[in-house]
Design an enzyme around this catalytic site. Structure first.
Site, mmCIF file in Angstrom:
data_model
loop_
_atom_site.group_PDB
_atom_site.id
_atom_site.type_symbol
_atom_site.label_atom_id
_atom_site.label_comp_id
_atom_site.label_asym_id
_atom_site.label_seq_id
_atom_site.Cartn_x
_atom_site.Cartn_y
_atom_site.Cartn_z
ATOM 1 C CB CYS A 34 -1.101 -0.085 1.374
ATOM 2 S SG CYS A 34 -1.958 1.635 1.519
ATOM 3 C CG ASP A 41 -2.567 -3.442 -0.736
ATOM 4 O OD1 ASP A 41 -3.132 -3.530 0.294
ATOM 5 O OD2 ASP A 41 -2.466 -2.388 -1.173
#
Length: 141
Positions: A34, A41
């Site tokens: 992220c 992520d």
């Protein structure tokens, strides 16, 4: 010698450029960061393409995807970057990339990209592509 992440995508000549056929790839282990929090992520990419003169080489694709694990990017930017790099490499007649990003903060994100060569159409084969099923978040799952 173990493989290392690499941004170098490779291609090979399409063995049947005279024919429209679909290549489907399931890419369930993508990771990046992220850009705001630095937290990981995770995404599951589903790639469908109809090659023209070239196909993408699988090991290079694996190492390419692996190369993003320490890079920060928004879901939309990363999905578009991957699609753009593949389109630039193989110039497919058709490409569809679905990025299914796992739950973060109670929100799932799906990013769908579609590309066609100008003037190319084959509704019969496009009708055979798997239907995109949007992620449905269910509490507790």
């Amino acid at each position: 010698m173990p493989s290392q992440p690499s941004r170098e995508l490779e291609r090979f000549s399409n063995p049947h450029p005279e024919r429209d056929y679909v290549v489907h790839m399931d890419l369930p282990e993508f990771t990046c960061l992220c850009p705001l929090t630095g937290q990981p992520d995770f995404a599951h990419f589903m790639l469908d393409f109809i090659p023209d003169q070239h196909n993408v080489e699988l090991k290079s694709l694996k190492l390419y995807l692996w190369s993003f694990r320490d890079e920060g990017a928004f879901h939309e930017a990363m999905t578009n970057r991957i699609a753009d790099d593949l389109i630039g490499l193989i110039n497919p007649r058709y490409l569809r990339l679905l990025g299914r990003w796992y739950v973060r903060g109670g929100i799932t994100t799906d990013v769908l990209i579609e590309h066609r060569q100008p003037g190319w159409q084959n509704p019969d084969i496009l009708g055979q592509l798997p239907t995109v099923r949007w992620a449905q978040h269910q509490p507790g799952h």
